[in-house]
Design a protein around this motif. Structure first.
Motif, short mmCIF file in Angstrom:
data_model
loop_
_atom_site.label_atom_id
_atom_site.label_comp_id
_atom_site.label_asym_id
_atom_site.label_seq_id
_atom_site.Cartn_x
_atom_site.Cartn_y
_atom_site.Cartn_z
N GLU A 5 0.86 -1.18 0.00
CA GLU A 5 0.00 0.00 0.00
C GLU A 5 0.90 1.23 0.00
O GLU A 5 1.87 1.29 0.77
CB GLU A 5 -0.92 0.01 1.22
CG GLU A 5 -1.96 -1.08 1.18
CD GLU A 5 -2.91 -1.06 2.36
OE1 GLU A 5 -2.67 -0.27 3.30
OE2 GLU A 5 -3.86 -1.84 2.35
N VAL A 38 -3.82 -2.78 -7.98
CA VAL A 38 -5.06 -3.47 -7.66
C VAL A 38 -6.18 -2.46 -7.50
O VAL A 38 -7.28 -2.65 -8.02
CB VAL A 38 -4.90 -4.31 -6.38
CG1 VAL A 38 -6.21 -4.95 -5.98
CG2 VAL A 38 -3.81 -5.34 -6.56
N ASP A 39 -5.90 -1.36 -6.80
CA ASP A 39 -6.91 -0.34 -6.54
C ASP A 39 -6.19 0.98 -6.32
O ASP A 39 -5.06 1.01 -5.82
CB ASP A 39 -7.72 -0.71 -5.30
CG ASP A 39 -8.90 0.22 -5.06
OD1 ASP A 39 -9.38 0.83 -6.03
OD2 ASP A 39 -9.34 0.32 -3.90
N SER A 40 -6.83 2.07 -6.70
CA SER A 40 -6.27 3.39 -6.43
C SER A 40 -7.38 4.33 -6.00
O SER A 40 -8.52 4.19 -6.46
CB SER A 40 -5.55 3.94 -7.67
OG SER A 40 -6.48 4.19 -8.70
N GLU A 41 -7.04 5.24 -5.12
CA GLU A 41 -7.99 6.24 -4.64
C GLU A 41 -7.32 7.59 -4.63
O GLU A 41 -6.15 7.71 -4.24
CB GLU A 41 -8.45 5.92 -3.21
CG GLU A 41 -9.24 4.65 -3.09
CD GLU A 41 -9.60 4.31 -1.66
OE1 GLU A 41 -9.18 5.06 -0.74
OE2 GLU A 41 -10.28 3.31 -1.44
N ARG A 64 -3.08 0.56 -3.96
CA ARG A 64 -2.90 -0.82 -3.51
C ARG A 64 -2.28 -1.56 -4.68
O ARG A 64 -2.84 -1.55 -5.78
CB ARG A 64 -4.23 -1.46 -3.14
CG ARG A 64 -4.85 -0.90 -1.90
CD ARG A 64 -6.14 -1.64 -1.56
NE ARG A 64 -6.68 -1.13 -0.33
CZ ARG A 64 -7.95 -0.77 -0.16
NH1 ARG A 64 -8.81 -0.86 -1.14
NH2 ARG A 64 -8.35 -0.30 1.00
N THR A 65 -1.13 -2.18 -4.46
CA THR A 65 -0.42 -2.80 -5.56
C THR A 65 -0.08 -4.26 -5.27
O THR A 65 -0.02 -4.68 -4.12
CB THR A 65 0.90 -2.07 -5.88
OG1 THR A 65 1.75 -2.11 -4.74
CG2 THR A 65 0.65 -0.63 -6.25
N HIS A 96 -4.97 -7.17 1.16
CA HIS A 96 -5.63 -5.87 0.99
C HIS A 96 -7.01 -5.93 1.62
O HIS A 96 -7.73 -6.93 1.50
CB HIS A 96 -5.78 -5.53 -0.49
CG HIS A 96 -4.50 -5.22 -1.18
ND1 HIS A 96 -3.65 -4.22 -0.76
CD2 HIS A 96 -3.91 -5.77 -2.27
CE1 HIS A 96 -2.61 -4.18 -1.56
NE2 HIS A 96 -2.73 -5.12 -2.48
N GLU A 98 -10.89 -5.15 1.96
CA GLU A 98 -11.97 -5.02 0.99
C GLU A 98 -12.66 -3.67 1.15
O GLU A 98 -12.72 -3.12 2.24
CB GLU A 98 -13.00 -6.14 1.18
CG GLU A 98 -12.47 -7.52 0.87
CD GLU A 98 -12.08 -7.68 -0.59
OE1 GLU A 98 -12.82 -7.18 -1.46
OE2 GLU A 98 -11.04 -8.29 -0.86
N PRO A 100 -13.59 0.48 0.33
CA PRO A 100 -12.80 1.71 0.33
C PRO A 100 -11.96 1.86 1.59
O PRO A 100 -12.24 1.24 2.61
CB PRO A 100 -13.87 2.82 0.26
CG PRO A 100 -15.09 2.19 0.85
CD PRO A 100 -15.01 0.73 0.48
N SER A 101 -10.94 2.68 1.50
CA SER A 101 -10.08 2.94 2.66
C SER A 101 -10.85 3.78 3.68
O SER A 101 -11.93 4.29 3.40
CB SER A 101 -8.82 3.67 2.23
OG SER A 101 -9.17 4.94 1.72
#
Length: 117
Positions: A5, A38-41, A64-65, A96, A98, A100-101
């Motif tokens: 992260e 994986v995910d970005s915000e 998140r990578t 990671h 699940e 949103p952060s």
């Protein structure tokens, strides 16, 4: 592959599109080296607790990578050399979370703090 992260702070005088473009730019660096996002915000512009490079605010981004260590090291190296990035923090995680952060959750959705007496 290991899971990481990353949170980075970009200069406040960038536009929102430029700040989000940094996410894409560093995502391509990862993919070129065998990793993936994986995910970005994009958390937006937030006021910092103290000045960094004479800036009181900054664009916060969270990634998140899933990438090998050399890919993450190369991305961090390029982030530190980039003029628009002020700070970078990377942590290795077992899995990671699940959804949103915590920064993106509404206040009602967060776990409530201990009740006051």
């Amino acid at each position: 592959m290991p899971l990481y992260e990353h949170v980075f702070i970009a200069r406040q005088d960038l536009s929102n599109a430029q700040a989000e473009g940094l996410i894409e730019h560093f995502g391509t660096v990862l993919s070129d080296n065998g990793g993936k996002i994986v995910d970005s915000e994009y958390w937006g512009v937030k006021t910092m607790a103290y000045k960094i490079n004479k800036n009181r605010k900054g664009h916060y981004s969270f990634l998140r990578t899933d990438a090998p260590a050399p890919a993450v090291q190369e991305m961090e190296r390029l982030m530190r050399l980039h003029d628009d990035v002020m700070r970078v923090m990377t942590i290795k995680v077992d899995e990671h979370a699940e959804g949103p952060s915590v920064q993106m959750q509404k206040r009602d959705e967060r776990d409530t703090r201990r009740e006051r007496r």
